[in-house]
Write a protein that holds these residues in place. Structure first.
Motif, PDB file in Angstrom:
ATOM      1  N   GLU A  45     110.795  56.796   7.261  1.00 56.40           N
ATOM      2  CA  GLU A  45     112.233  56.480   7.332  1.00 56.40           C
ATOM      3  C   GLU A  45     113.081  57.548   6.639  1.00 56.40           C
ATOM      4  N   GLU A  46     112.560  58.158   5.583  1.00 57.31           N
ATOM      5  CA  GLU A  46     113.288  59.238   4.906  1.00 57.31           C
ATOM      6  C   GLU A  46     113.254  60.511   5.752  1.00 57.31           C
ATOM      7  N   GLN A  47     112.144  60.767   6.416  1.00 59.27           N
ATOM      8  CA  GLN A  47     112.078  61.909   7.338  1.00 59.27           C
ATOM      9  C   GLN A  47     113.123  61.758   8.433  1.00 59.27           C
ATOM     10  N   GLN A  48     113.227  60.553   8.982  1.00 58.42           N
ATOM     11  CA  GLN A  48     114.194  60.288  10.042  1.00 58.42           C
ATOM     12  C   GLN A  48     115.625  60.453   9.532  1.00 58.42           C
ATOM     13  N   ALA A  49     115.901  59.920   8.344  1.00 50.59           N
ATOM     14  CA  ALA A  49     117.249  60.025   7.771  1.00 50.59           C
ATOM     15  C   ALA A  49     117.623  61.479   7.520  1.00 50.59           C
ATOM     16  N   LEU A  50     116.687  62.246   6.974  1.00 51.89           N
ATOM     17  CA  LEU A  50     116.958  63.657   6.711  1.00 51.89           C
ATOM     18  C   LEU A  50     117.164  64.414   8.019  1.00 51.89           C
ATOM     19  N   GLY A  51     116.343  64.117   9.017  1.00 50.53           N
ATOM     20  CA  GLY A  51     116.505  64.766  10.323  1.00 50.53           C
ATOM     21  C   GLY A  51     117.874  64.497  10.921  1.00 50.53           C
TER      22      GLY A  51
END
Length: 164
Positions: free
Chosen positions: A125-131
């Motif tokens: 979920e953090e990878q997605q948010a950063l992306g």
């Protein structure tokens, strides 16, 4: 939000953007074989094409004697070469070689791999948010930089009015 809070918002955004850029650069830059200025100079030549040594020095913010030494080191490594200016045979330009392009491509692959490894350490979920944040921010940052000073380019003989 009162007026004084809104006045601080651009400054806070600027600080966060600078901190982000600095943190990423520190995390992914391999300085063992090449300084930041050297890599930046090679990348500029790749992106903008052959340039005068004096214009390179100005663009990279270094003194001309320092740029002369840098270009000489790059020549010895086969990463740049001097070429005649097609518009004025009296003028010599510095151009990136195929070996220089290959080195830059390898450095970019290593950088991207390092960033991918760092990203993989984050929860999904953090990878997605950063992306999403980066995909939103990148076009805005590009527009901000282009709007502030116009596209940055090296002065040519015609821009500077000189032949050397």
């Amino acid at each position: 939000m009162d007026q004084s809070d809104r006045g601080q918002e651009p400054l806070e955004t600027a600080r966060a953007l600078a901190e982000t850029a600095s943190a990423v650069i520190r995390a992914v830059t391999d300085r063992r074989d090449m300084s930041f200025t050297t890599a930046s100079t090679l990348a500029r030549l790749e992106r903008e094409g052959p340039a005068r040594l004096t214009a390179l020095a100005v663009a990279e913010g270094v003194a001309q004697p320092s740029m002369t030494q840098l270009v000489q080191r790059l020549e010895r490594r086969g990463l740049v070469r001097r070429v005649d200016d097609p518009a004025d045979g009296r003028v010599t330009l510095v151009a990136v070689t195929d070996a220089g392009r290959e080195l830059l491509a390898e450095r970019r692959r290593l950088r991207d791999s390092r960033l991918a490894d760092l990203l993989a350490a984050l929860p999904a979920e953090e990878q997605q948010a950063l992306g999403e944040a980066v995909r939103t921010a990148l076009p805005l940052v590009r527009r901000m930089l282009e709007g502030a000073a116009g596209p940055r380019h090296l002065p040519t003989r015609h821009d500077t009015g000189s032949t050397r």
